[in-house]
Write a protein that holds these residues in place. Structure first.
Motif, PDB file in Angstrom:
ATOM      1  N   ARG A  57       0.632  -1.239   0.005  1.00 48.57           N
ATOM      2  CA  ARG A  57       0.039  -0.040   0.041  1.00 48.57           C
ATOM      3  C   ARG A  57       0.840   1.318  -0.060  1.00 48.57           C
ATOM      4  NH1 ARG A  57      -3.510  -2.631   3.271  1.00 48.57           N
ATOM      5  NH2 ARG A  57      -2.514  -1.709   5.401  1.00 48.57           N
ATOM      6  N   VAL A  58       1.831   1.105   0.713  1.00 45.78           N
ATOM      7  CA  VAL A  58       2.912   2.297   0.908  1.00 45.78           C
ATOM      8  C   VAL A  58       3.584   2.577  -0.367  1.00 45.78           C
ATOM      9  CG1 VAL A  58       4.968   3.441   1.808  1.00 45.78           C
ATOM     10  CG2 VAL A  58       3.475   2.198   3.300  1.00 45.78           C
ATOM     11  N   VAL A  59       4.018   1.513  -1.108  1.00 46.40           N
ATOM     12  CA  VAL A  59       4.633   1.718  -2.350  1.00 46.40           C
ATOM     13  C   VAL A  59       3.672   2.007  -3.718  1.00 46.40           C
ATOM     14  CG1 VAL A  59       5.750   0.131  -4.260  1.00 46.40           C
ATOM     15  CG2 VAL A  59       6.478   0.052  -1.734  1.00 46.40           C
ATOM     16  N   ALA A  60       2.290   1.701  -3.265  1.00 44.90           N
ATOM     17  CA  ALA A  60       1.445   2.050  -4.553  1.00 44.90           C
ATOM     18  C   ALA A  60       0.937   3.349  -4.502  1.00 44.90           C
ATOM     19  CB  ALA A  60       0.059   1.203  -4.168  1.00 44.90           C
ATOM     20  N   SER A  61       1.367   4.219  -3.388  1.00 49.53           N
ATOM     21  CA  SER A  61       1.077   5.576  -3.632  1.00 49.53           C
ATOM     22  C   SER A  61       2.201   6.427  -3.894  1.00 49.53           C
ATOM     23  CB  SER A  61       0.744   6.099  -2.058  1.00 49.53           C
ATOM     24  OG  SER A  61       1.692   5.801  -1.163  1.00 49.53           O
ATOM     25  N   GLY A  62       3.314   5.685  -4.561  1.00 52.62           N
ATOM     26  CA  GLY A  62       4.521   6.441  -5.061  1.00 52.62           C
ATOM     27  C   GLY A  62       3.919   7.242  -6.536  1.00 52.62           C
ATOM     28  N   GLY A  63       4.662   8.469  -6.457  1.00 52.74           N
ATOM     29  CA  GLY A  63       3.963   9.344  -7.631  1.00 52.74           C
ATOM     30  C   GLY A  63       5.091   9.231  -8.672  1.00 52.74           C
ATOM     31  N   PRO A  64       4.969   9.883  -9.959  1.00 51.47           N
ATOM     32  CA  PRO A  64       6.134   9.746 -10.931  1.00 51.47           C
ATOM     33  C   PRO A  64       7.388  10.450 -10.512  1.00 51.47           C
ATOM     34  CG  PRO A  64       4.047  11.308 -11.501  1.00 51.47           C
ATOM     35  CD  PRO A  64       3.812  10.803 -10.381  1.00 51.47           C
ATOM     36  N   GLY A  65       8.386   9.793 -10.886  1.00 56.81           N
ATOM     37  CA  GLY A  65       9.771  10.471 -10.548  1.00 56.81           C
ATOM     38  C   GLY A  65      10.116  10.083  -9.146  1.00 56.81           C
ATOM     39  N   GLU A  66       9.273   9.153  -8.499  1.00 53.64           N
ATOM     40  CA  GLU A  66       9.787   9.044  -6.987  1.00 53.64           C
ATOM     41  C   GLU A  66       9.845   7.347  -6.938  1.00 53.64           C
ATOM     42  OE1 GLU A  66       7.337  10.814  -3.414  1.00 53.64           O
ATOM     43  OE2 GLU A  66       6.250   9.228  -4.453  1.00 53.64           O
ATOM     44  N   GLU A  67      10.919   6.951  -6.175  1.00 51.20           N
ATOM     45  CA  GLU A  67      11.090   5.710  -5.758  1.00 51.20           C
ATOM     46  C   GLU A  67      10.617   5.325  -4.452  1.00 51.20           C
ATOM     47  OE1 GLU A  67      14.717   3.601  -7.232  1.00 51.20           O
ATOM     48  OE2 GLU A  67      15.236   5.836  -7.853  1.00 51.20           O
ATOM     49  N   ILE A  68       9.955   4.545  -3.800  1.00 52.83           N
ATOM     50  CA  ILE A  68       9.640   4.027  -2.638  1.00 52.83           C
ATOM     51  C   ILE A  68      10.003   2.847  -2.424  1.00 52.83           C
ATOM     52  CG2 ILE A  68       7.940   4.111  -0.898  1.00 52.83           C
ATOM     53  CD1 ILE A  68       6.591   6.217  -2.365  1.00 52.83           C
ATOM     54  N   GLU A  69      10.648   2.662  -0.943  1.00 54.16           N
ATOM     55  CA  GLU A  69      10.738   1.426  -0.520  1.00 54.16           C
ATOM     56  C   GLU A  69      10.139   1.369   0.836  1.00 54.16           C
ATOM     57  OE1 GLU A  69      14.866  -1.162  -0.090  1.00 54.16           O
ATOM     58  OE2 GLU A  69      14.604   0.311   1.602  1.00 54.16           O
ATOM     59  N   ALA A  70       9.403   0.192   1.173  1.00 56.71           N
ATOM     60  CA  ALA A  70       8.888   0.062   2.686  1.00 56.71           C
ATOM     61  C   ALA A  70       9.218  -1.274   3.076  1.00 56.71           C
ATOM     62  CB  ALA A  70       7.085   0.430   2.491  1.00 56.71           C
ATOM     63  N   VAL A  71       9.405  -1.181   4.508  1.00 58.75           N
ATOM     64  CA  VAL A  71       9.732  -2.374   5.159  1.00 58.75           C
ATOM     65  C   VAL A  71       8.639  -2.395   6.341  1.00 58.75           C
ATOM     66  CG1 VAL A  71      12.089  -2.669   4.594  1.00 58.75           C
ATOM     67  CG2 VAL A  71      11.483  -1.268   6.752  1.00 58.75           C
ATOM     68  N   ALA A  72       8.148  -3.449   6.750  1.00 60.71           N
ATOM     69  CA  ALA A  72       7.325  -3.892   7.863  1.00 60.71           C
ATOM     70  C   ALA A  72       7.822  -4.729   8.633  1.00 60.71           C
ATOM     71  CB  ALA A  72       6.054  -3.983   7.376  1.00 60.71           C
ATOM     72  N   MET A  73       7.677  -4.743  10.003  1.00 62.74           N
ATOM     73  CA  MET A  73       8.642  -5.881  10.806  1.00 62.74           C
ATOM     74  C   MET A  73       7.430  -6.082  12.076  1.00 62.74           C
ATOM     75  SD  MET A  73      12.403  -5.022  10.853  1.00 62.74           S
ATOM     76  CE  MET A  73      13.214  -4.840   9.456  1.00 62.74           C
ATOM     77  N   TRP A  74       7.127  -7.258  12.549  1.00 59.93           N
ATOM     78  CA  TRP A  74       6.568  -7.257  13.614  1.00 59.93           C
ATOM     79  C   TRP A  74       6.943  -8.325  14.402  1.00 59.93           C
ATOM     80  CZ3 TRP A  74       4.047 -11.924  15.426  1.00 59.93           C
ATOM     81  CH2 TRP A  74       3.048 -11.670  16.221  1.00 59.93           C
ATOM     82  N   SER A  75       6.907  -8.526  15.662  1.00 61.40           N
ATOM     83  CA  SER A  75       7.588  -9.559  16.487  1.00 61.40           C
ATOM     84  C   SER A  75       6.691  -9.768  17.868  1.00 61.40           C
ATOM     85  CB  SER A  75       8.982  -9.574  16.881  1.00 61.40           C
ATOM     86  OG  SER A  75       9.068  -8.336  17.700  1.00 61.40           O
ATOM     87  N   ARG A  76       6.469 -11.122  18.216  1.00 62.75           N
ATOM     88  CA  ARG A  76       6.126 -11.392  19.674  1.00 62.75           C
ATOM     89  C   ARG A  76       7.179 -11.773  20.397  1.00 62.75           C
ATOM     90  NH1 ARG A  76       1.951 -15.425  19.153  1.00 62.75           N
ATOM     91  NH2 ARG A  76       0.275 -13.823  18.487  1.00 62.75           N
ATOM     92  N   ASP A  77       7.272 -11.421  21.547  1.00 56.55           N
ATOM     93  CA  ASP A  77       8.589 -11.747  22.272  1.00 56.55           C
ATOM     94  C   ASP A  77       7.972 -12.326  23.796  1.00 56.55           C
ATOM     95  OD1 ASP A  77       9.498  -9.236  20.678  1.00 56.55           O
ATOM     96  OD2 ASP A  77      11.132 -10.521  21.182  1.00 56.55           O
TER      97      ASP A  77
END
Lengths: 451, 465
Positions: A12-32
């Motif tokens: 979803r984050v990456v899909a909102s990228g506009g022209p001339g724009e590179e986007i990289e998104a990371v998501a992390m989750w943990s249960r400790d």
């Protein structure tokens, strides 16, 4: 939580990228979960979930990054907006950009063991309490514990980018650790033991307790030694820490920025022929095993030193572009709050054939180093200066003799690599980015106030 | 400041956490924002910012603590987290009770210029200026890295004793690291400043001066010779850092380690543990210093605590948990890295009070030894007392004069022995650079300071005979 959910957040984050724009998104989750046992009861029990996203935006060669410690939609949107704003302020760099798919297929690694999730809370508590009892019972000179922990983690992560990167992972880890106190009535010494696995069935209470007790008890009566040059035998735990430092000098980032001792030395001899140093995150036995790196590219084994000859650096996509190489899948992130940079993930030495005892016999006169301190304050990976506090056991005639403490060992990383005289077969794994073996290094300065 | 969690919600969450008879419960809420920028290789590589908010809930039953945390500050999220924490501290068996909160605020450190309100372009300009000046300082400077970062941390603490309090902590820091290249290889020099203040940090410090100092340190070390090995007399310069005391006795005076018998200073209150020249203080109230705050992470007001007075051990440092066990008050040393961590006993700003000797006399009176102008980090085994600390700028002392620069390395000593062997303390006290203290996997900002002092019995970890 599922890895697909994380992947969808990144998408979803990456899909909102506009022209001339590179986007990289990371998501992390943990249960400790962490259980600390003390005097046959639970001292503390921590149970928690954490989540977060990191967003990198590149526009006109300018990089901006922002993170949020939640998956809440408004916070994720805010992180994207902040990353865009931040990008306006960095220096333009024609090489800046997110990683492009390199069509190297990730190896299939099973780092997730469902048996961890099925392991009952009460059993986790029981393991911690059992370990404390085992430690206290291991030797009559064990007088206390500093900490005895059971811990586990279920960790999920995903990455996506406008360049077409999509990768996710799910892994489980668990560990037992014991830090114990021994006393002979006049002085106190310390020792530790670990056991690590992907599920609790791999944890070994008895060995963890015995290791911790042995390391503490054998230091009783230790005294400072007098200064001399001699051969040191780093035990596997110390070797693992040493290897992590050496491998960091093979980061292409250090090479690119003129901070690496090994820059321009590929093909040259930089170590004893006994030394073959490998970073291999595709080895599922390694704690740092991962099929894809922090940019979502497939990891692969990288040989940094091949029989003493410098043979390769660790690249992420940026340093690969800058140095005319290919990424080695070595982009490391320290959680979702950091941008990727090339570095070691799962470092090991090609093991030799000798046991620790055989190496001691070969060395004859020297000292086995079982612990070092001040690696961060006394080792400079740029200059190569190496100086750490140390404790261990003196070797005389190839046999363990008196214990030694309050000494330092010093040399340079360059000389230590060249002065390796034996590499052990005794591979040990630790919860860190390197495994270790017994490693004998000649001509190290031991400094102490002893007679 | 506005509440992170409204007091009525906190009361209900605490009551739920106490459940059926836990002894004590606490909600620690935190909202943290940070901005940073890194310049390396002549470029501002990236500007970053982050935000994290959440709450950690502790429930104590007897000697057992249950802990859980959440990023969801809604009442539902907090109640669920309270239930998990209460479950984790099983064994409670009794009556529930209602918690009434009593707001007790301590004024936060004063900030003149909120970093968030400063244009990001100005932060970038500082980095570029440092790069330009460091590179121009000497032709041998081959690489420069500079970092700017600021952080604002709002915390709110409520517990079942009825405490309700908060703090708003702003910290700003800047550092420059240089590489110098010469015939002898590469050497590094670093300079950093950090205070619990806002962007007014740069009214106090000139980044160009910091850059020159970092560059100068790297260039000087190009002609450094290997450090000696063996025991020597060591003179530590004022302002270069008090990390020696942080390691030699600071950690050993933390009540959690003392309680478990993991400190060489256990059971020694009232004893002469150091030279009579030593008066050591840990002071969380020290205005603007890196390790200060209004209230600690358990809601106790920061204090100035004298640990060692004229060589006599006066007291340990305490957090709430260990203090309750001993039936005394916390000393305001309960700190945690974030809402995701349990608090424990931590130092704040730890320093040695100034003495009466003139610094020049201390050096002149030293026939041979090592002068350390800047210390690096360190580490200690509190159970044995053995500790190390690094020297990042050091020189030989020959015939009472500071002479040749030395390469980097660690020094090792034993805390109780080293403290007794301090035989001169200067009248030039100064705080050192900002530090991050690591303990049990958690990092917190700490400060330290010393006047010029001389100590015997430290072993230098060099390679020269």
């Amino acid at each position: 939580m599922k890895a697909e959910t994380l992947q969808a957040i990144c998408d979803r984050v990456v899909a909102s990228g506009g022209p001339g724009e590179e986007i990289e998104a990371v998501a992390m989750w943990s249960r400790d979960t962490e259980v600390r046992a003390y005097e046959a009861a639970v001292e503390s029990f921590t149970s928690a979930e954490s989540a977060g996203v990191g967003v990198r935006v590149v526009r006109d060669g300018r990089v901006g990054f922002a993170w949020a410690g939640t998956f809440e939609e408004s916070a994720v949107r805010e992180a994207l907006a902040d990353a865009r704003d931040n990008a306006r302020f960095s220096s333009p760099d024609p090489l800046a950009g997110v990683a492009a798919p390199d069509h190297v297929e990730p190896v299939a690694l099973t780092l997730h063991d469902p048996r961890l999730e099925e392991f009952a809370t009460s059993d986790k508590v029981r393991l911690a309490i059992e370990l404390e009892a085992a430690v206290r019972g291991a030797d009559r000179r064990i007088v206390g514990v500093e900490s005895v922990d059971y811990s586990d983690q279920l960790a999920l992560s995903a990455v996506a980018s406008t360049a077409g990167i999509r990768a996710s992972s799910t892994e489980t880890t668990c560990a037992l650790s014991a830090y114990v106190l021994a006393s002979d009535g006049t002085e106190t010494t310390t020792g530790f033991g670990f056991s690590v696995g992907r599920h609790p069935g791999e944890l070994d209470v008895r060995t963890t307790a015995a290791d911790a007790a042995k390391r503490a008890v054998r230091m009783l009566g230790a005294r400072p030694a007098r200064s001399e040059r001699l051969t040191v035998v780093l035990d596997p735990w110390v070797t693992a820490q040493f290897l992590g430092l050496v491998a960091s000098v093979f980061s292409a980032d250090a090479v690119l920025k003129g901070r690496s001792l090994f820059a321009g030395r590929i093909g040259e001899s930089v170590a004893s022929p006994l030394v073959t140093l490998i970073d291999d995150p595709t080895d599922p036995q390694m704690w740092g095993a991962t099929a894809t790196d922090g940019e979502g590219l497939a990891t692969r084994p990288v040989t940094m030193i091949d029989a003493g000859v410098a043979s390769g650096f660790l690249y992420d996509s940026y340093t690969a572009r800058a140095l005319g190489a290919a990424s080695t899948g070595s982009a490391v992130r320290y959680g979702f709050t950091s941008t990727p940079a090339p570095g070691p993930q799962a470092v090991r030495l090609q093991p030799g054939a000798a046991s620790a005892e055989e190496i001691w016999a070969q060395v004859g006169d020297g000292v086995v180093i079982q612990e070092v301190s001040g690696l961060h304050s006394g080792v400079n990976p740029v200059s190569g200066d190496f100086s750490t506090g140390a404790e261990g056991i003196r070797l005389r005639g190839g046999e363990p003799a008196e214990a030694v403490r309050e000494v330092t060992i010093a040399s340079t990383l360059q000389r230590m690599l060249a002065d390796v005289v034996a590499v052990g077969a005794d591979v040990e794994r630790f919860p860190m980015d390197a495994s270790g073996v017994s490693l004998a290094i000649a001509d190290v300065s031991l400094s102490g106030g002893g007679e | 400041m506005t509440d992170l969690i409204d007091p009525d919600t906190l009361q209900r969450v605490l009551s739920a956490a106490l459940g059926t008879g836990a002894d004590w419960a606490e909600v620690f809420a935190e909202d943290r924002r940070s901005t940073g920028a890194v310049l390396d290789d002549g470029k501002v590589e990236e500007m970053t910012s982050g935000r994290d908010r959440g709450a950690g809930i502790r429930v104590v039953v007897g000697d057992s603590t249950g802990f859980a945390h959440t990023a969801d500050l809604s009442e539902r999220g907090l109640l669920e987290t309270a239930r998990i924490a209460a479950d984790a501290a099983r064994g409670a068996n009794g009556e529930g009770r209602v918690v009434a909160l009593d707001r007790r605020e301590v004024p936060s450190q004063r900030i003149s210029i909120v970093p968030d309100e400063v244009d990001k372009a100005r932060k970038v300009e500082l980095l570029l200026a440092a790069d330009r000046v460091a590179r121009g300082h000497d032709g041998a400077i081959s690489q420069v890295m500079a970092r700017y970062s600021d952080g604002r941390r709002r915390i709110q603490i409520a517990n079942s004793d009825g405490l309700l309090t908060s703090d708003d902590q702003v910290r700003t820091t800047f550092s420059v690291s240089c590489v110098a290249t010469g015939d002898t290889g590469m050497q590094t020099g670093r300079e950093s400043v950090g205070h619990t203040i806002g962007f007014e940090l740069f009214d106090r410090y000139d980044v160009e001066e910091l850059a020159r100092a970092a560059a100068g340190r790297a260039v000087t070390k190009l002609r450094a010779r290997p450090a000696p090995s063996g025991q020597m007399t060591v003179v530590i310069g004022s302002g270069g850092g008090g990390v020696m005391f942080h390691e030699a006795c600071g950690h050993g005076l933390e009540a959690d380690l003392v309680d478990k018998g993991a400190s060489v200073f256990a059971g020694r209150i009232g004893e002469q543990v150091a030279s009579p020249l030593v008066t050591l203080v840990d002071d969380g109230t020290m205005g603007g210093e890196w390790g200060c705050f209004a209230v600690d992470d358990e809601g106790h007001a920061a204090q100035r605590n004298v640990l060692i007075e004229n060589g006599i051990l006066v007291d340990y440092m305490w957090d709430g948990l260990r203090a309750r066990k001993e039936g005394r008050r916390s000393s305001g040393n309960g700190r945690r890295q974030s809402y995701q961590h349990l608090p424990m006993v931590r130092m704040t700003n730890t320093y040695l009070l100034g003495g009466t000797s003139r610094p020049d006399d201390i050096v002149a009176d030293t026939d041979s030894g090592v002068y350390i102008a800047h210390l690096g980090g360190g580490q200690v085994n509190t159970a044995t007392g053995d500790f190390v600390f690094g020297m990042t700028e050091a020189y030989l002392i020959e015939g009472g004069r500071i002479t040749e620069p030395l390469r980097e390395g660690n020094l090792i000593g034993n805390g109780p022995a080293v403290l007794r062997n301090i035989d001169a303390v200067g009248d030039d006290f100064a705080m050192g650079p900002p530090g991050t203290c690591g303990k049990d996997g958690q990092g917190v900002p700490v400060g330290d300071g010393v006047p010029t002092l001389r100590v015997h019995g430290l072993t230098i970890g060099g390679t020269a005979a």
